[in-house]
Write an enzyme that holds these catalytic residues in place. Sequence first.
Site, PDB file in Angstrom:
ATOM      1  CB  VAL A 101      38.864  -4.486  13.821  1.00 20.23           C
ATOM      2  CG1 VAL A 101      39.000  -3.579  15.035  1.00 20.23           C
ATOM      3  CG2 VAL A 101      37.530  -5.202  13.829  1.00 20.23           C
ATOM      4  CD  GLU A 103      35.584  -6.186   6.401  1.00 21.12           C
ATOM      5  OE1 GLU A 103      34.655  -6.405   5.621  1.00 21.12           O
ATOM      6  OE2 GLU A 103      35.443  -5.541   7.449  1.00 21.12           O
ATOM      7  CG  HIS A 151      31.646   0.802   3.040  1.00 27.64           C
ATOM      8  ND1 HIS A 151      31.378   0.337   1.768  1.00 27.64           N
ATOM      9  CD2 HIS A 151      32.987   0.599   3.228  1.00 27.64           C
ATOM     10  CE1 HIS A 151      32.491  -0.111   1.224  1.00 27.64           C
ATOM     11  NE2 HIS A 151      33.473   0.043   2.097  1.00 27.64           N
TER      12      HIS A 151
END
Length: 294
Positions: A101, A103, A151
Amino acid sequence: MEINSDGSVLNDSSLLVGVIGAGVMGCGVAEAVASYGHQVILLDVDGDTLDKARAKIARKLKADALLSASRRQASADILGRISFTTDYANLTDAEFIVENVSEIISAKHQVYASLNSACRAEAVFAVNTSTFPITEVAGFVEHPERVVGMHFMNPVPSKPLVEVIRGSSTSEETIQASMRFLAAIGKTGIVVEDAPGFVSNRVLMMTINEAIRTVQDGTSTAENVDKIFVGCFGHQMGPLATADLIGLDTILLSLESLRDRLRDTKYEPVELLKSMVKANRLGRKTGHGFFEYV
């Protein structure tokens, strides 16, 4: 699930993976996971966003299918492995969750409150974030040892490496489970310790910001900035095309987060970036950024 040394799956067992957020990254993660034979539940709170995600993934797979007959069948199978939902209750049996979702910390807090209620205690929560400390996000759930940073790079299906972030509470079991998960979708994880922006974005966001500054102050055109990085440094893509791919709104949020969390003004977003976001020139997602997209 057993894994070969090359990362391929030895048996035909598959994972059930929840992917939260049906934006650019969520769609990429869903496609990448499903392409390796795993079942995916793609969740977003907005039904229209899910409809657009389904269409976007279908277009991407259709384009891939033009390359060969075998890819046509594979593309149909991949889409068939992805289900779309707005209901967290459908994640009850998921073994692995990848959250993508925006930042915005309040948005993530809401997501993890829902995941904490819906998911089983053994599920691993992977935070796909550009800048937020994993330790902070882990504080939102009952089992912080099951939270890890993951990431992914964009475009997810074609990027072989993933930055894996160990939070202060992340267990070694969770790290190893994360590495096995990545191997099962054809990727390699590189483990780093928790800090705002980790390694990749502490460097990348500052590079992009300075590249934008050279355009703002008239030192160069956007085209020439990227030509220098591609031609002189051997990068596959220049920093401004990269910014367009990520989304200039995401770049802005990431820079603001790094500035505030590191208390360092070198991450202050340049005015040109702010004005482009206000004008909805966000890059590829809107068709206009530093470059034009049709």
